[in-house]
Design a protein around this motif. Structure first.
Motif: not given
Length: 622
Positions: A68, A379, A401, A404-405, A408
Protein backbone atom coordinates in the motif's frame (compact mmCIF):
# COMPACT_ATOMS: atom_id res chain seq x y z
CA UNK A 1 11.94 25.30 -5.27
CA UNK A 2 12.81 22.66 -2.68
CA UNK A 3 12.77 19.16 -4.05
CA UNK A 4 13.62 15.73 -2.80
CA UNK A 5 17.26 15.00 -2.43
CA UNK A 6 17.35 12.45 -5.19
CA UNK A 7 20.28 14.16 -6.87
CA UNK A 8 22.62 13.15 -4.05
CA UNK A 9 24.47 9.82 -4.17
CA UNK A 10 22.07 7.06 -3.21
CA UNK A 11 23.88 5.36 -0.25
CA UNK A 12 24.16 8.53 1.93
CA UNK A 13 20.53 9.42 1.25
CA UNK A 14 19.44 5.88 2.13
CA UNK A 15 21.33 6.08 5.45
CA UNK A 16 19.83 9.49 6.15
CA UNK A 17 16.35 8.11 5.41
CA UNK A 18 16.95 5.34 7.93
CA UNK A 19 17.52 7.96 10.60
CA UNK A 20 14.35 9.95 9.89
CA UNK A 21 11.76 7.85 8.11
CA UNK A 22 12.01 4.45 9.81
CA UNK A 23 12.48 5.29 13.48
CA UNK A 24 8.82 4.67 14.35
CA UNK A 25 8.28 1.39 12.53
CA UNK A 26 11.82 0.32 13.42
CA UNK A 27 11.09 0.42 17.16
CA UNK A 28 7.75 -1.42 16.92
CA UNK A 29 9.38 -4.80 17.73
CA UNK A 30 9.88 -3.46 21.26
CA UNK A 31 6.20 -3.88 22.08
CA UNK A 32 4.19 -5.48 19.25
CA UNK A 33 4.55 -9.21 19.99
CA UNK A 34 4.33 -8.58 23.73
CA UNK A 35 0.97 -6.86 23.24
CA UNK A 36 -0.29 -9.61 20.91
CA UNK A 37 -0.01 -12.04 23.83
CA UNK A 38 -1.46 -9.61 26.35
CA UNK A 39 -3.59 -11.39 28.98
CA UNK A 40 -6.56 -9.34 27.72
CA UNK A 41 -6.57 -11.39 24.49
CA UNK A 42 -6.55 -14.74 26.30
CA UNK A 43 -4.02 -16.30 23.94
CA UNK A 44 -1.61 -18.85 25.36
CA UNK A 45 1.98 -18.69 24.01
CA UNK A 46 1.73 -22.06 22.25
CA UNK A 47 3.65 -22.89 19.08
CA UNK A 48 0.49 -22.78 16.93
CA UNK A 49 -0.55 -19.39 18.33
CA UNK A 50 2.95 -17.99 17.84
CA UNK A 51 3.00 -19.12 14.21
CA UNK A 52 -0.46 -17.63 13.64
CA UNK A 53 0.43 -14.25 15.17
CA UNK A 54 3.76 -14.10 13.30
CA UNK A 55 2.02 -14.89 10.01
CA UNK A 56 -0.49 -12.08 10.66
CA UNK A 57 2.31 -9.63 11.46
CA UNK A 58 4.40 -10.58 8.43
CA UNK A 59 1.56 -10.38 5.93
CA UNK A 60 0.19 -7.20 7.47
CA UNK A 61 3.60 -5.59 6.93
CA UNK A 62 3.80 -6.91 3.37
CA UNK A 63 0.28 -5.83 2.36
CA UNK A 64 -0.01 -2.51 4.20
CA UNK A 65 3.53 -1.14 4.28
CA UNK A 66 5.21 -2.77 1.27
CA UNK A 67 2.23 -2.88 -1.10
CA UNK A 68 0.00 0.00 0.00
CA UNK A 69 2.48 2.65 1.13
CA UNK A 70 5.75 1.83 -0.63
CA UNK A 71 4.33 0.64 -3.96
CA UNK A 72 1.04 2.59 -4.18
CA UNK A 73 0.73 5.68 -1.98
CA UNK A 74 4.32 6.88 -2.56
CA UNK A 75 3.32 7.47 -6.19
CA UNK A 76 1.00 10.27 -5.04
CA UNK A 77 3.60 13.00 -4.71
CA UNK A 78 2.67 16.69 -4.65
CA UNK A 79 5.68 18.17 -6.45
CA UNK A 80 7.84 15.68 -4.58
CA UNK A 81 6.10 16.17 -1.22
CA UNK A 82 4.02 13.66 0.73
CA UNK A 83 1.86 13.49 3.83
CA UNK A 84 -1.86 13.69 4.50
CA UNK A 85 -2.10 17.45 3.88
CA UNK A 86 -0.18 17.17 0.61
CA UNK A 87 -2.42 14.25 -0.40
CA UNK A 88 -5.49 16.32 0.45
CA UNK A 89 -4.20 19.14 -1.75
CA UNK A 90 -3.71 16.67 -4.62
CA UNK A 91 -7.21 15.30 -4.15
CA UNK A 92 -8.71 18.80 -4.05
CA UNK A 93 -7.06 19.71 -7.34
CA UNK A 94 -8.33 16.47 -8.87
CA UNK A 95 -11.94 16.82 -7.66
CA UNK A 96 -12.85 20.40 -6.71
CA UNK A 97 -16.56 19.61 -6.52
CA UNK A 98 -15.90 17.42 -3.48
CA UNK A 99 -13.86 20.06 -1.70
CA UNK A 100 -15.80 20.10 1.59
CA UNK A 101 -15.71 16.34 2.08
CA UNK A 102 -12.05 16.07 1.06
CA UNK A 103 -11.09 18.90 3.40
CA UNK A 104 -12.85 17.16 6.28
CA UNK A 105 -11.03 13.90 5.53
CA UNK A 106 -7.66 15.64 5.22
CA UNK A 107 -8.07 17.71 8.38
CA UNK A 108 -9.26 14.62 10.28
CA UNK A 109 -6.11 12.79 9.18
CA UNK A 110 -3.94 15.69 10.27
CA UNK A 111 -5.75 15.80 13.62
CA UNK A 112 -5.08 12.11 14.25
CA UNK A 113 -1.42 12.69 13.39
CA UNK A 114 -1.15 15.12 16.30
CA UNK A 115 -2.54 12.39 18.54
CA UNK A 116 0.14 10.08 17.14
CA UNK A 117 2.75 12.77 17.86
CA UNK A 118 1.77 12.67 21.53
CA UNK A 119 1.57 8.89 21.88
CA UNK A 120 4.65 7.85 19.86
CA UNK A 121 7.28 9.45 22.14
CA UNK A 122 5.48 8.18 25.22
CA UNK A 123 5.04 4.54 24.16
CA UNK A 124 8.42 4.25 22.43
CA UNK A 125 10.56 5.64 25.25
CA UNK A 126 8.57 3.77 27.89
CA UNK A 127 8.98 0.46 26.04
CA UNK A 128 12.75 0.98 25.83
CA UNK A 129 13.05 1.92 29.50
CA UNK A 130 11.06 -1.17 30.46
CA UNK A 131 14.06 -3.20 29.35
CA UNK A 132 15.49 -2.37 32.78
CA UNK A 133 12.94 -4.79 34.24
CA UNK A 134 14.55 -7.59 32.24
CA UNK A 135 18.01 -6.67 33.55
CA UNK A 136 16.72 -7.06 37.11
CA UNK A 137 13.29 -6.52 38.71
CA UNK A 138 14.98 -4.25 41.27
CA UNK A 139 15.28 -1.56 38.56
CA UNK A 140 11.51 -1.44 37.94
CA UNK A 141 10.97 1.72 40.06
CA UNK A 142 13.43 3.58 37.81
CA UNK A 143 11.58 2.90 34.53
CA UNK A 144 9.15 5.82 34.77
CA UNK A 145 11.70 8.42 36.01
CA UNK A 146 14.15 7.39 33.26
CA UNK A 147 11.46 7.72 30.56
CA UNK A 148 10.45 11.16 31.86
CA UNK A 149 14.05 12.40 31.97
CA UNK A 150 14.72 11.21 28.41
CA UNK A 151 11.54 12.86 27.11
CA UNK A 152 12.16 16.18 28.87
CA UNK A 153 15.74 16.29 27.55
CA UNK A 154 14.51 15.47 24.02
CA UNK A 155 12.03 18.35 23.94
CA UNK A 156 14.43 20.82 25.54
CA UNK A 157 17.06 20.34 22.83
CA UNK A 158 14.57 20.91 20.00
CA UNK A 159 15.33 24.64 19.92
CA UNK A 160 18.85 23.91 18.70
CA UNK A 161 17.59 22.08 15.62
CA UNK A 162 18.17 18.54 14.43
CA UNK A 163 21.10 19.23 12.11
CA UNK A 164 23.84 18.12 14.53
CA UNK A 165 21.82 15.27 16.03
CA UNK A 166 20.71 14.25 12.56
CA UNK A 167 24.25 13.34 11.54
CA UNK A 168 24.10 10.56 14.14
CA UNK A 169 20.58 9.38 13.40
CA UNK A 170 21.42 7.36 10.28
CA UNK A 171 24.42 5.43 11.67
CA UNK A 172 22.59 4.71 14.96
CA UNK A 173 19.59 3.31 13.07
CA UNK A 174 21.87 1.22 10.85
CA UNK A 175 23.31 -0.28 14.05
CA UNK A 176 19.79 -0.72 15.43
CA UNK A 177 18.49 -2.59 12.40
CA UNK A 178 21.64 -4.69 12.23
CA UNK A 179 21.07 -5.61 15.89
CA UNK A 180 17.44 -6.48 15.19
CA UNK A 181 18.51 -8.79 12.38
CA UNK A 182 21.37 -10.41 14.33
CA UNK A 183 19.30 -11.08 17.46
CA UNK A 184 16.44 -12.45 15.38
CA UNK A 185 18.67 -14.69 13.26
CA UNK A 186 20.43 -16.07 16.36
CA UNK A 187 17.12 -17.21 17.86
CA UNK A 188 15.68 -18.45 14.56
CA UNK A 189 18.68 -20.78 14.18
CA UNK A 190 17.70 -22.41 17.47
CA UNK A 191 14.06 -22.93 16.43
CA UNK A 192 14.07 -22.89 12.58
CA UNK A 193 10.54 -24.32 12.38
CA UNK A 194 9.29 -20.81 13.22
CA UNK A 195 9.88 -19.89 9.55
CA UNK A 196 6.74 -21.86 8.71
CA UNK A 197 4.87 -18.67 9.67
CA UNK A 198 5.86 -17.21 6.29
CA UNK A 199 3.03 -19.34 4.93
CA UNK A 200 -0.24 -17.32 5.17
CA UNK A 201 -2.04 -20.57 5.91
CA UNK A 202 -1.04 -20.21 9.55
CA UNK A 203 -2.69 -16.78 9.71
CA UNK A 204 -5.95 -18.18 8.27
CA UNK A 205 -5.79 -21.19 10.59
CA UNK A 206 -5.21 -18.93 13.61
CA UNK A 207 -8.18 -16.71 12.72
CA UNK A 208 -10.40 -19.73 12.04
CA UNK A 209 -9.44 -21.35 15.36
CA UNK A 210 -9.70 -18.35 17.67
CA UNK A 211 -12.13 -16.08 15.86
CA UNK A 212 -12.99 -13.33 18.36
CA UNK A 213 -9.67 -13.59 20.24
CA UNK A 214 -7.86 -13.36 16.89
CA UNK A 215 -9.98 -10.33 16.01
CA UNK A 216 -8.95 -8.65 19.26
CA UNK A 217 -5.32 -9.54 18.55
CA UNK A 218 -5.50 -7.48 15.33
CA UNK A 219 -5.54 -4.43 17.59
CA UNK A 220 -2.01 -5.36 18.67
CA UNK A 221 -0.81 -6.71 15.30
CA UNK A 222 -1.35 -3.23 13.84
CA UNK A 223 1.39 -1.91 16.14
CA UNK A 224 3.84 -3.51 13.69
CA UNK A 225 2.62 -0.99 11.09
CA UNK A 226 3.26 2.16 13.11
CA UNK A 227 5.32 4.58 11.08
CA UNK A 228 3.94 3.45 7.73
CA UNK A 229 2.50 6.93 7.26
CA UNK A 230 6.00 8.37 7.82
CA UNK A 231 7.21 6.64 4.65
CA UNK A 232 4.86 8.92 2.74
CA UNK A 233 5.09 12.02 4.91
CA UNK A 234 8.89 12.18 4.63
CA UNK A 235 9.05 11.55 0.89
CA UNK A 236 9.84 15.20 0.21
CA UNK A 237 13.06 14.98 2.21
CA UNK A 238 14.50 11.96 0.43
CA UNK A 239 12.42 10.94 -2.58
CA UNK A 240 10.75 7.64 -3.38
CA UNK A 241 13.83 5.73 -4.54
CA UNK A 242 15.97 6.02 -1.36
CA UNK A 243 12.97 5.17 0.83
CA UNK A 244 12.20 2.09 -1.23
CA UNK A 245 15.85 0.99 -1.20
CA UNK A 246 16.07 1.43 2.57
CA UNK A 247 12.81 -0.42 3.15
CA UNK A 248 13.42 -3.47 0.99
CA UNK A 249 17.20 -3.52 1.48
CA UNK A 250 17.44 -3.32 5.28
CA UNK A 251 14.33 -2.39 7.24
CA UNK A 252 11.92 -5.09 6.03
CA UNK A 253 14.45 -7.97 6.32
CA UNK A 254 15.56 -6.78 9.78
CA UNK A 255 12.02 -6.46 11.11
CA UNK A 256 11.05 -9.85 9.71
CA UNK A 257 14.06 -11.58 11.25
CA UNK A 258 13.47 -9.92 14.61
CA UNK A 259 9.77 -10.76 14.82
CA UNK A 260 10.46 -14.35 13.85
CA UNK A 261 13.33 -14.47 16.33
CA UNK A 262 10.98 -13.32 19.08
CA UNK A 263 8.52 -16.00 18.03
CA UNK A 264 11.27 -18.61 18.16
CA UNK A 265 12.24 -17.45 21.64
CA UNK A 266 8.64 -17.77 22.89
CA UNK A 267 8.29 -21.27 21.39
CA UNK A 268 11.50 -22.32 23.12
CA UNK A 269 10.74 -20.54 26.40
CA UNK A 270 7.06 -19.47 26.81
CA UNK A 271 7.89 -17.35 29.88
CA UNK A 272 9.80 -14.96 27.56
CA UNK A 273 6.41 -13.66 26.36
CA UNK A 274 6.48 -11.05 29.16
CA UNK A 275 9.05 -9.08 27.15
CA UNK A 276 10.11 -11.12 24.11
CA UNK A 277 12.29 -8.41 22.58
CA UNK A 278 14.74 -7.98 25.43
CA UNK A 279 14.64 -11.73 26.14
CA UNK A 280 16.20 -12.25 22.70
CA UNK A 281 19.57 -11.15 24.08
CA UNK A 282 21.84 -12.99 26.50
CA UNK A 283 21.94 -11.51 30.00
CA UNK A 284 25.22 -9.65 29.48
CA UNK A 285 23.83 -7.88 26.39
CA UNK A 286 20.49 -6.70 27.81
CA UNK A 287 21.77 -3.47 29.38
CA UNK A 288 23.64 -2.32 26.21
CA UNK A 289 20.50 -3.23 24.27
CA UNK A 290 18.43 -1.02 26.57
CA UNK A 291 20.79 1.87 25.82
CA UNK A 292 20.62 1.27 22.06
CA UNK A 293 16.82 0.88 22.20
CA UNK A 294 16.54 4.17 24.09
CA UNK A 295 18.58 5.94 21.40
CA UNK A 296 16.41 4.37 18.69
CA UNK A 297 13.19 5.44 20.43
CA UNK A 298 14.53 8.97 20.84
CA UNK A 299 15.12 9.04 17.07
CA UNK A 300 11.61 7.67 16.49
CA UNK A 301 10.18 10.38 18.73
CA UNK A 302 12.30 13.04 17.01
CA UNK A 303 10.89 12.07 13.62
CA UNK A 304 7.28 12.47 14.74
CA UNK A 305 8.04 15.74 16.59
CA UNK A 306 9.62 17.16 13.43
CA UNK A 307 6.58 15.93 11.54
CA UNK A 308 4.30 17.86 13.91
CA UNK A 309 6.30 21.05 13.21
CA UNK A 310 6.05 20.50 9.46
CA UNK A 311 2.32 19.71 9.60
CA UNK A 312 1.67 22.83 11.68
CA UNK A 313 3.44 25.02 9.12
CA UNK A 314 1.38 23.41 6.35
CA UNK A 315 -1.82 24.03 8.33
CA UNK A 316 -0.89 27.70 8.81
CA UNK A 317 -0.17 28.18 5.11
CA UNK A 318 -3.36 26.41 4.05
CA UNK A 319 -5.45 28.57 6.40
CA UNK A 320 -6.35 26.00 9.07
CA UNK A 321 -4.18 27.32 11.88
CA UNK A 322 -3.36 30.76 13.33
CA UNK A 323 0.03 32.26 12.59
CA UNK A 324 2.68 30.82 14.92
CA UNK A 325 6.32 31.60 15.58
CA UNK A 326 8.29 29.46 13.12
CA UNK A 327 12.05 29.41 13.59
CA UNK A 328 14.42 27.99 11.00
CA UNK A 329 17.21 25.97 12.55
CA UNK A 330 19.24 25.45 9.38
CA UNK A 331 20.53 27.88 6.80
CA UNK A 332 20.54 25.19 4.11
CA UNK A 333 17.50 22.96 4.74
CA UNK A 334 14.09 24.65 4.52
CA UNK A 335 12.42 21.70 6.23
CA UNK A 336 14.34 22.06 9.50
CA UNK A 337 12.15 24.26 11.65
CA UNK A 338 11.25 24.69 15.31
CA UNK A 339 7.86 25.90 16.57
CA UNK A 340 8.00 26.72 20.31
CA UNK A 341 4.25 26.59 21.00
CA UNK A 342 3.96 23.15 19.40
CA UNK A 343 7.06 21.89 21.19
CA UNK A 344 5.91 22.84 24.68
CA UNK A 345 2.32 21.74 24.07
CA UNK A 346 3.61 18.33 22.93
CA UNK A 347 5.92 18.02 25.95
CA UNK A 348 3.11 18.83 28.38
CA UNK A 349 0.78 16.37 26.65
CA UNK A 350 3.40 13.60 26.51
CA UNK A 351 4.27 13.95 30.20
CA UNK A 352 0.59 13.85 31.19
CA UNK A 353 0.09 10.72 29.08
CA UNK A 354 3.15 9.01 30.59
CA UNK A 355 2.09 9.83 34.16
CA UNK A 356 -1.51 8.70 33.57
CA UNK A 357 -0.82 5.44 31.68
CA UNK A 358 2.60 4.63 33.26
CA UNK A 359 3.43 1.69 30.91
CA UNK A 360 3.74 0.93 27.21
CA UNK A 361 1.11 -1.85 27.51
CA UNK A 362 -1.47 0.60 28.86
CA UNK A 363 -0.75 2.92 25.91
CA UNK A 364 -0.92 0.21 23.23
CA UNK A 365 -4.69 0.53 22.69
CA UNK A 366 -4.41 4.31 22.32
CA UNK A 367 -1.61 3.91 19.79
CA UNK A 368 -3.62 1.62 17.51
CA UNK A 369 -6.57 4.00 17.08
CA UNK A 370 -4.34 6.85 15.86
CA UNK A 371 -2.45 4.63 13.40
CA UNK A 372 -5.46 2.84 11.90
CA UNK A 373 -7.58 5.99 11.69
CA UNK A 374 -4.92 7.71 9.61
CA UNK A 375 -4.56 4.60 7.43
CA UNK A 376 -8.26 4.64 6.58
CA UNK A 377 -8.27 8.34 5.68
CA UNK A 378 -5.14 8.00 3.52
CA UNK A 379 -6.77 5.20 1.54
CA UNK A 380 -9.87 7.33 0.90
CA UNK A 381 -7.81 10.28 -0.37
CA UNK A 382 -5.63 7.98 -2.46
CA UNK A 383 -8.77 6.73 -4.25
CA UNK A 384 -9.63 10.27 -5.38
CA UNK A 385 -6.08 10.78 -6.66
CA UNK A 386 -5.92 7.45 -8.50
CA UNK A 387 -9.35 7.86 -10.10
CA UNK A 388 -9.42 11.55 -10.99
CA UNK A 389 -5.74 12.54 -11.22
CA UNK A 390 -4.11 9.39 -12.54
CA UNK A 391 -7.24 8.60 -14.58
CA UNK A 392 -7.45 4.97 -13.52
CA UNK A 393 -10.58 3.15 -14.78
CA UNK A 394 -13.27 3.19 -12.11
CA UNK A 395 -13.30 -0.62 -11.61
CA UNK A 396 -9.52 -0.66 -11.06
CA UNK A 397 -9.56 2.28 -8.64
CA UNK A 398 -12.48 0.77 -6.70
CA UNK A 399 -10.87 -2.67 -6.57
CA UNK A 400 -7.55 -1.37 -5.20
CA UNK A 401 -9.30 0.91 -2.72
CA UNK A 402 -11.71 -1.80 -1.55
CA UNK A 403 -8.80 -4.20 -0.98
CA UNK A 404 -6.77 -1.78 1.13
CA UNK A 405 -9.81 -0.32 2.87
CA UNK A 406 -10.99 -3.77 3.97
CA UNK A 407 -7.64 -4.33 5.67
CA UNK A 408 -7.60 -0.84 7.20
CA UNK A 409 -11.15 -1.14 8.52
CA UNK A 410 -10.45 -4.57 10.02
CA UNK A 411 -7.57 -3.12 12.02
CA UNK A 412 -9.51 0.05 12.89
CA UNK A 413 -12.59 -1.81 14.11
CA UNK A 414 -10.44 -4.11 16.26
CA UNK A 415 -8.96 -1.03 17.91
CA UNK A 416 -12.34 0.65 18.36
CA UNK A 417 -13.16 -2.12 20.83
CA UNK A 418 -10.36 -0.74 23.01
CA UNK A 419 -11.77 2.77 23.28
CA UNK A 420 -12.55 2.34 26.97
CA UNK A 421 -9.06 0.94 27.69
CA UNK A 422 -7.21 3.95 26.26
CA UNK A 423 -8.38 4.29 22.68
CA UNK A 424 -10.32 7.37 23.78
CA UNK A 425 -7.06 9.33 24.06
CA UNK A 426 -6.20 9.83 20.35
CA UNK A 427 -9.89 10.26 19.54
CA UNK A 428 -10.15 13.01 22.15
CA UNK A 429 -6.91 14.65 21.00
CA UNK A 430 -8.00 14.37 17.37
CA UNK A 431 -11.42 15.87 18.13
CA UNK A 432 -9.85 18.83 19.93
CA UNK A 433 -7.39 19.49 17.09
CA UNK A 434 -10.09 19.00 14.44
CA UNK A 435 -12.30 21.54 16.23
CA UNK A 436 -9.48 24.07 16.43
CA UNK A 437 -8.45 23.69 12.78
CA UNK A 438 -11.97 23.85 11.35
CA UNK A 439 -12.95 26.72 13.66
CA UNK A 440 -10.01 28.79 12.48
CA UNK A 441 -10.74 28.01 8.82
CA UNK A 442 -14.43 28.91 9.15
CA UNK A 443 -13.66 31.96 11.30
CA UNK A 444 -11.29 33.38 8.71
CA UNK A 445 -13.90 32.87 6.00
CA UNK A 446 -16.49 34.76 8.09
CA UNK A 447 -14.02 37.53 8.89
CA UNK A 448 -13.21 37.91 5.20
CA UNK A 449 -16.91 38.11 4.36
CA UNK A 450 -17.55 40.74 7.05
CA UNK A 451 -14.56 42.88 6.04
CA UNK A 452 -15.31 42.95 2.32
CA UNK A 453 -19.11 42.64 2.34
CA UNK A 454 -19.85 46.23 1.21
CA UNK A 455 -16.61 47.15 -0.46
CA UNK A 456 -16.29 49.37 -3.50
CA UNK A 457 -14.70 47.97 -6.67
CA UNK A 458 -10.96 48.55 -6.46
CA UNK A 459 -10.64 50.03 -9.96
CA UNK A 460 -13.39 52.62 -9.34
CA UNK A 461 -11.84 53.57 -6.00
CA UNK A 462 -8.40 54.15 -7.58
CA UNK A 463 -9.88 56.20 -10.43
CA UNK A 464 -11.64 58.46 -7.94
CA UNK A 465 -8.45 58.97 -5.94
CA UNK A 466 -6.46 59.76 -9.07
CA UNK A 467 -9.14 62.22 -10.24
CA UNK A 468 -9.66 63.88 -6.84
CA UNK A 469 -6.44 63.19 -4.94
CA UNK A 470 -6.04 64.03 -1.25
CA UNK A 471 -2.89 65.65 0.11
CA UNK A 472 0.18 63.70 -1.02
CA UNK A 473 3.28 62.90 1.01
CA UNK A 474 6.63 61.58 -0.15
CA UNK A 475 7.60 57.96 0.12
CA UNK A 476 5.97 54.60 -0.48
CA UNK A 477 3.12 53.02 1.47
CA UNK A 478 2.65 49.25 1.32
CA UNK A 479 -0.81 48.11 2.40
CA UNK A 480 -1.04 44.42 3.30
CA UNK A 481 -4.37 42.93 2.26
CA UNK A 482 -5.88 39.49 1.91
CA UNK A 483 -7.99 40.46 -1.10
CA UNK A 484 -6.80 41.24 -4.61
CA UNK A 485 -10.11 42.91 -5.49
CA UNK A 486 -11.01 44.73 -2.29
CA UNK A 487 -9.79 47.96 -0.76
CA UNK A 488 -7.50 47.45 2.26
CA UNK A 489 -9.19 48.67 5.44
CA UNK A 490 -5.89 50.16 6.56
CA UNK A 491 -5.96 52.38 3.43
CA UNK A 492 -9.50 53.52 4.14
CA UNK A 493 -8.65 54.32 7.75
CA UNK A 494 -5.48 56.15 6.76
CA UNK A 495 -7.45 58.35 4.35
CA UNK A 496 -10.20 58.91 6.91
CA UNK A 497 -8.00 59.84 9.86
CA UNK A 498 -4.76 61.17 8.32
CA UNK A 499 -6.34 62.53 5.12
CA UNK A 500 -3.16 61.92 3.13
CA UNK A 501 -1.92 59.56 0.43
CA UNK A 502 1.66 58.59 -0.27
CA UNK A 503 3.09 59.43 -3.68
CA UNK A 504 3.37 55.69 -4.35
CA UNK A 505 0.94 53.10 -2.99
CA UNK A 506 1.52 49.35 -3.18
CA UNK A 507 -1.29 46.88 -2.41
CA UNK A 508 0.45 43.65 -1.37
CA UNK A 509 -1.31 40.30 -1.09
CA UNK A 510 0.46 37.14 0.03
CA UNK A 511 -1.42 34.06 -1.13
CA UNK A 512 -0.99 30.47 -0.08
CA UNK A 513 -1.26 27.81 -2.77
CA UNK A 514 -1.94 24.09 -2.43
CA UNK A 515 1.52 23.18 -3.71
CA UNK A 516 4.53 22.68 -1.44
CA UNK A 517 6.87 25.17 -3.13
CA UNK A 518 6.87 27.96 -5.71
CA UNK A 519 9.67 28.89 -8.08
CA UNK A 520 11.06 32.38 -7.42
CA UNK A 521 10.66 33.35 -11.07
CA UNK A 522 6.88 32.80 -10.83
CA UNK A 523 6.36 33.73 -7.18
CA UNK A 524 5.63 37.46 -7.56
CA UNK A 525 3.28 39.21 -9.97
CA UNK A 526 3.54 43.02 -10.20
CA UNK A 527 0.80 45.11 -11.84
CA UNK A 528 0.64 48.87 -12.22
CA UNK A 529 -2.95 49.93 -11.57
CA UNK A 530 -2.46 53.69 -12.08
CA UNK A 531 0.32 56.29 -11.98
CA UNK A 532 0.38 56.07 -8.17
CA UNK A 533 -0.96 52.57 -7.43
CA UNK A 534 0.73 49.20 -7.79
CA UNK A 535 -0.46 45.73 -6.96
CA UNK A 536 1.86 42.95 -5.81
CA UNK A 537 0.70 39.35 -5.48
CA UNK A 538 3.16 36.89 -3.93
CA UNK A 539 2.46 33.16 -3.76
CA UNK A 540 3.94 30.77 -1.21
CA UNK A 541 3.60 27.00 -0.98
CA UNK A 542 2.40 25.23 2.15
CA UNK A 543 5.96 24.16 3.06
CA UNK A 544 7.42 27.66 2.75
CA UNK A 545 7.60 30.60 5.15
CA UNK A 546 6.54 33.94 3.63
CA UNK A 547 8.96 36.86 3.82
CA UNK A 548 8.11 40.45 2.81
CA UNK A 549 11.80 41.45 2.38
CA UNK A 550 12.20 38.59 -0.10
CA UNK A 551 9.07 39.75 -1.94
CA UNK A 552 10.48 43.28 -2.16
CA UNK A 553 13.69 41.92 -3.65
CA UNK A 554 11.72 40.04 -6.30
CA UNK A 555 9.69 43.19 -7.02
CA UNK A 556 12.91 45.03 -7.86
CA UNK A 557 13.50 42.52 -10.65
CA UNK A 558 10.20 43.71 -12.17
CA UNK A 559 11.06 47.43 -12.05
CA UNK A 560 9.30 48.12 -8.75
CA UNK A 561 12.17 49.20 -6.50
CA UNK A 562 11.17 49.80 -2.87
CA UNK A 563 13.77 51.35 -0.57
CA UNK A 564 13.19 49.97 2.91
CA UNK A 565 13.97 53.24 4.73
CA UNK A 566 11.56 55.12 2.46
CA UNK A 567 8.72 52.61 2.78
CA UNK A 568 6.00 52.35 5.41
CA UNK A 569 3.92 49.21 5.88
CA UNK A 570 0.27 49.62 6.84
CA UNK A 571 -1.60 46.72 8.40
CA UNK A 572 -5.18 46.36 9.56
CA UNK A 573 -5.53 44.97 13.07
CA UNK A 574 -9.01 43.59 13.68
CA UNK A 575 -10.69 43.58 17.09
CA UNK A 576 -13.13 40.69 16.88
CA UNK A 577 -16.45 40.54 18.71
CA UNK A 578 -18.67 37.48 18.97
CA UNK A 579 -22.26 38.21 17.93
CA UNK A 580 -25.55 36.46 17.24
CA UNK A 581 -25.20 36.94 13.48
CA UNK A 582 -25.54 33.70 11.49
CA UNK A 583 -22.40 31.90 10.40
CA UNK A 584 -20.93 30.04 13.33
CA UNK A 585 -21.99 28.89 16.81
CA UNK A 586 -21.30 31.42 19.55
CA UNK A 587 -18.87 29.12 21.39
CA UNK A 588 -16.89 28.64 18.19
CA UNK A 589 -16.87 32.40 17.61
CA UNK A 590 -15.43 32.91 21.11
CA UNK A 591 -12.87 30.18 20.43
CA UNK A 592 -11.91 31.89 17.17
CA UNK A 593 -11.53 35.25 18.94
CA UNK A 594 -9.27 33.61 21.55
CA UNK A 595 -7.15 31.93 18.86
CA UNK A 596 -6.89 35.22 16.97
CA UNK A 597 -5.67 37.06 20.06
CA UNK A 598 -2.90 34.51 20.56
CA UNK A 599 -1.78 34.35 16.93
CA UNK A 600 1.70 35.58 16.07
CA UNK A 601 1.70 39.21 14.94
CA UNK A 602 1.68 39.67 11.17
CA UNK A 603 4.84 41.78 11.41
CA UNK A 604 6.75 38.85 12.91
CA UNK A 605 5.21 36.17 10.73
CA UNK A 606 5.88 38.01 7.46
CA UNK A 607 9.25 39.36 8.68
CA UNK A 608 8.24 42.98 8.15
CA UNK A 609 10.70 45.51 9.62
CA UNK A 610 9.02 46.44 12.92
CA UNK A 611 10.18 50.08 12.84
CA UNK A 612 8.45 50.63 9.49
CA UNK A 613 4.98 49.37 10.48
CA UNK A 614 1.78 51.33 11.09
CA UNK A 615 -1.23 49.37 12.36
CA UNK A 616 -4.78 50.68 11.81
CA UNK A 617 -7.41 49.18 14.10
CA UNK A 618 -10.91 48.13 13.10
CA UNK A 619 -13.72 46.42 15.01
CA UNK A 620 -15.50 43.47 13.38
CA UNK A 621 -18.60 41.58 14.54
CA UNK A 622 -18.52 37.93 13.55
Amino acid sequence: MQTATTSKPLPPVVIAALGVVFGDIGTSPLYTLKECFSPAHGLAPTADNVLGILSLIFWAIMLVVSLKYVAYVLRADNNGEGGVMALMALALRAKRSWSLGLMIVGVAGASLFYGDAVITPAVSVLSAAEGLEVVTPELTPYVLPLAICVLVALFFVQRYGTAKMGTWFGPVMVLWFASLAALGLYNIMQVPEVLAALNPYHAFLFVETHRFAAYLALGAVVLALTGGEALYADMGHFGRRPIRWAWFGLVLPSLTLNYFGQGARIIKEPSAVTNPFFNLAPDWLVLPLVVLATLATVIAAQAVISGAYSLTRQAVQLGYCPRVDIRHTSENEIGQIYIPVVNWALLASVLIVVLVFRSSSALAAAYGIAVTGTMVLTTILAFIVSRYRWRWPLPAALAVTAFFLSIDLAFFSANVLKVVDGGWLPLLLGLVIFTLLTTWKRGRELLYQRLFADELPLDDFIRNLESYPPARVTGTAVFMTGSTQGIPHALLHNLKHNKVLHERVVLMTIKNVDEPFMQDDTRVVVRRLSPAFWQVIARYGFKESPSVPDVLALCAEQDLVLEEMDTSFFLSRESLISSSRPGMARWRERLFVLMSKNATRATDFFHIPANRVVEMGTMVEL
